[in-house]
Design an enzyme around this catalytic site. Structure first.
Site, PDB file in Angstrom:
ATOM      1  N   THR A   1       0.876  -1.187   0.000  1.00  0.00           N
ATOM      2  CA  THR A   1       0.000   0.000   0.000  1.00  0.00           C
ATOM      3  C   THR A   1       0.912   1.236   0.000  1.00  0.00           C
ATOM      4  O   THR A   1       1.305   1.700  -1.054  1.00  0.00           O
ATOM      5  CB  THR A   1      -0.978   0.011   1.197  1.00  0.00           C
ATOM      6  OG1 THR A   1      -0.260  -0.147   2.413  1.00  0.00           O
ATOM      7  CG2 THR A   1      -2.003  -1.089   1.064  1.00  0.00           C
TER       8      THR A   1
ATOM      9  N   THR B   1      -2.085  -2.430   8.525  1.00  0.00           N
ATOM     10  CA  THR B   1      -1.686  -3.793   8.362  1.00  0.00           C
ATOM     11  C   THR B   1      -0.303  -4.177   7.968  1.00  0.00           C
ATOM     12  O   THR B   1       0.289  -3.673   7.019  1.00  0.00           O
ATOM     13  CB  THR B   1      -2.594  -4.474   7.337  1.00  0.00           C
ATOM     14  OG1 THR B   1      -3.894  -4.265   7.753  1.00  0.00           O
ATOM     15  CG2 THR B   1      -2.292  -5.915   7.197  1.00  0.00           C
TER      16      THR B   1
ATOM     17  N   ASN C   1       0.781  11.479   8.148  1.00  0.00           N
ATOM     18  CA  ASN C   1      -0.426  10.999   8.802  1.00  0.00           C
ATOM     19  C   ASN C   1      -1.442  12.086   9.128  1.00  0.00           C
ATOM     20  O   ASN C   1      -2.591  11.786   9.424  1.00  0.00           O
ATOM     21  CB  ASN C   1      -0.056  10.238  10.077  1.00  0.00           C
ATOM     22  CG  ASN C   1       0.528   8.883   9.748  1.00  0.00           C
ATOM     23  OD1 ASN C   1      -0.173   8.029   9.223  1.00  0.00           O
ATOM     24  ND2 ASN C   1       1.806   8.699   9.995  1.00  0.00           N
TER      25      ASN C   1
END
Lengths: 395, 395
Positions: A149, A186, A390
């Protein structure tokens, strides 16, 4: 990196249109009939649908897995009953093409949380995916690439050893690190080997390897909802697990450690990989608890970002780790240079220490004076770039 | 802010030359003979010398404290036997001028860790400090100012109530928040009242007030080595604690909550104060554990910095909090707007949510569906500025 894949597996990848970027986003691994599987999952109570379905399929199939189907770009998490149904539809469709039961298919997802999985896109991509699967190293490379990702590079590790002129091979692919992206979750790890093993043999071996690798790393302390490590054994080497137990365990741990290190090196915004060498602990569990406290302290991590040999913050983190310690027994070393002696200030060359911490990777050693257990734990610094990555995301 | 100080106390501050900035760095509070004291300290096992000595003096004096002497600029932590000696010398010198025993003096320090305390500078400053102590509001103001380190503003709160025509007063001064500066430690809280109370009465009341305030805030999750909350009762109001137990407890909790909120508002680099309203929990302790997990998640805190209504990260933090939860019972609200329903995605107005999170202070409510307990927990966002403040420091 040049290596041979274990016998018996086929790999492929494709583009189902789940990633907004249009990059490959589905990966498939096929194992021969009768292959054994073991898995470990996130300890988070909030789990994604594929984790629920994966657990169920391992139980129902008694650890016999013939296909692994992974999508990136959508975590299929916090998607309720729809999510479970979506994961099952993908498995059933795969099983149908392969002529097996859905319980022999293991699903994984990674990506955005809380968005319904467009499972029909995966189903549409399946026939080509399955038809194009092959045993070549390039296919494995693509498998490892399509599961990414926000990873900036694919993560692959391999090992092999010979037993009575027969070669046992292991290979692994991994993505991510904890929860490293806005809404992206993940760590996914897929390990393939051609040893002959039961699921119980694999399970114990996997648990030990994970304890020595993925359980000893931390980027930001967040635990994902999708974390999965799957180990598949084809049996095609003709070598029994029982005959090579120790060698196999060591090789598996090596592969896992390498993948764990690659994950940390690719941590979001990380500029420094720091190995915390916890020594003279009472137990490995206590060593891990102390290492986690140090590795998850924002004050410690920002000091690392500034190449600041701030031992006081690390000492304080040990003090609140929850492990019963003797503060005046603690000695801290930056490489060979001692920076804290018996829990108190110790004169050291600050310029040298600052230079040492400018390296992309370095060690900090903690002698706790409590016992004989030790542990190496990998972490990274907390940079302004991490915050930007983030925080600048907009839902 | 206009308020009257409780009767019986004298305050002063001075410049001993410990802060490199040359700002005032010693504060003194004097209580009348017989004043009762209760205190709470950091749970960190690595404790600064003044915490060790303060505990010992409270024990030896049976909670009778006549003087509090605080220095800022040096935490006197990780300073070994020298540190304990230094704290004792300061207490003895203070006691000598006052004509009392050293055990009636309570020491505090805040500032850099691991540097020997230049106690002789404090001793030199003592006579003027003691001679200039007075009961005026300006003196208290200066007391609250000289205990600051990286605080950008002083933190003061007061309360009073009347019982049978007599007024009971409380006032408090605080500094810091967790460990908010490179090598700088500590939250220090000093509470003064004129109620007549035993140390046991004060201790229970202080514990409850701290549980409702300072234990419900988090800036970065780091626990300092010097945290101290001290409550002193002069008895000069002429009102017995027993007669006003409930009113006093409520007033003390109010003062502590106000100070706690001021601390969060002054958190390093913080742009948003976020109140986590945890509801339908099994117990207050579980509510606090869940709130801490949310408040200490770097991913959650960076999302707040970006005004990103990223409920998935908050849901995931609840999932790994360690509290047994029912993910599909969890509902999350941003103000009045629901953003997560039964642990899954719920359609909401994202523009409105983003605007709501641009406010300097706002609430996020979590209905857990587990029980009837609830808790308000204050935290703040993690900004790039926090990283800069804590990384750009050079030892």
């Amino acid at each position: 990196m040049s290596f041979s894949l274990p016998e018996g597996f086929l790999f492929s990848s494709g583009t189902a249109g789940i990633k907004a970027s249009g990059k490959p986003d589905v990966s498939l691994a096929l194992a021969p009939d009768g292959a054994s599987a073991a898995a470990m999952f996130t300890r988070n109570q909030v789990v994604a649908a594929p984790v629920t379905v994966g657990r169920e399929h391992l139980r129902r199939s008694r650890g016999k897995i013939q296909a692994v189907i992974v999508n990136a770009g959508n975590a299929n998490c916090a998607t309720g009953a729809h999510g479970v149904r979506a994961a099952k539809v993908v498995c059933s469709a795969t099983a149908k093409v392969l002529g097996t039961d859905a319980s022999h298919v293991f699903p994984s997802s990674t990506g955005i949380i809380g968005v319904l999985l467009p499972f029909e896109k995966i189903v549409t991509a399946l026939p080509v995916l399955i038809a194009s699967a092959n045993a070549g190293p390039e296919a494995f490379d693509k498998f490892a690439t399509a599961i990414m990702t926000t990873d900036t590079r694919k993560k692959i590790a391999a090992a092999e050893f010979v037993f009575k002129k027969k070669t046992v091979r292991l290979v692994g692919a991994a993505k991510g690190a904890g929860m490293i992206h806005p809404n992206m979750a993940t760590m996914l790890v897929y390990l393939f080997t051609d040893v002959i093993a039961t699921r119980r043999e694999l399970q114990l071996c996997l648990k030990n390897a994970v304890d020595q690798s993925f359980n000893n790393i931390s980027i930001d302390g967040d635990t994902s909802t999708n974390d999965t490590a799957l180990l598949l054994a084809s049996g095609k080497s003709g070598v029994q697990f029982k005959s090579v137990r120790k060698q196999f365990a060591a090789a598996l741990a090596d592969v896992c450690r390498s993948l764990a290190e690659q994950i940390i090196r690719d941590g979001e915004g990380a500029k420094h990989v720091v190995t915390l060498k916890i020594q003279q602990a009472r137990s490995t569990a206590e060593a891990r608890q102390i290492a986690s406290a140090i590795a998850n302290s924002p004050l410690v991590k920002t000091a690392w970002a500034g190449c600041d040999p701030n031992w006081g913050r690390m000492l304080a983190a040990i003090g609140y780790s929850g492990v019963k310690v003797k503060p005046d027994h603690i000695n801290i070393y930056l490489g060979n240079q001692q920076i804290c002696r018996n829990g108190a200030a110790h004169p050291f060359d600050k310029v040298h220490a600052h230079e040492y911490m400018k390296q992309p990777a370095y060690d900090i050693r903690f002698n706790l004076g409590l016992g004989k257990a030790k542990l190496d734990f990998l972490s990274c610094d907390l940079t302004a770039e991490y915050v930007h990555i983030n925080a600048d995301y907009s839902t």
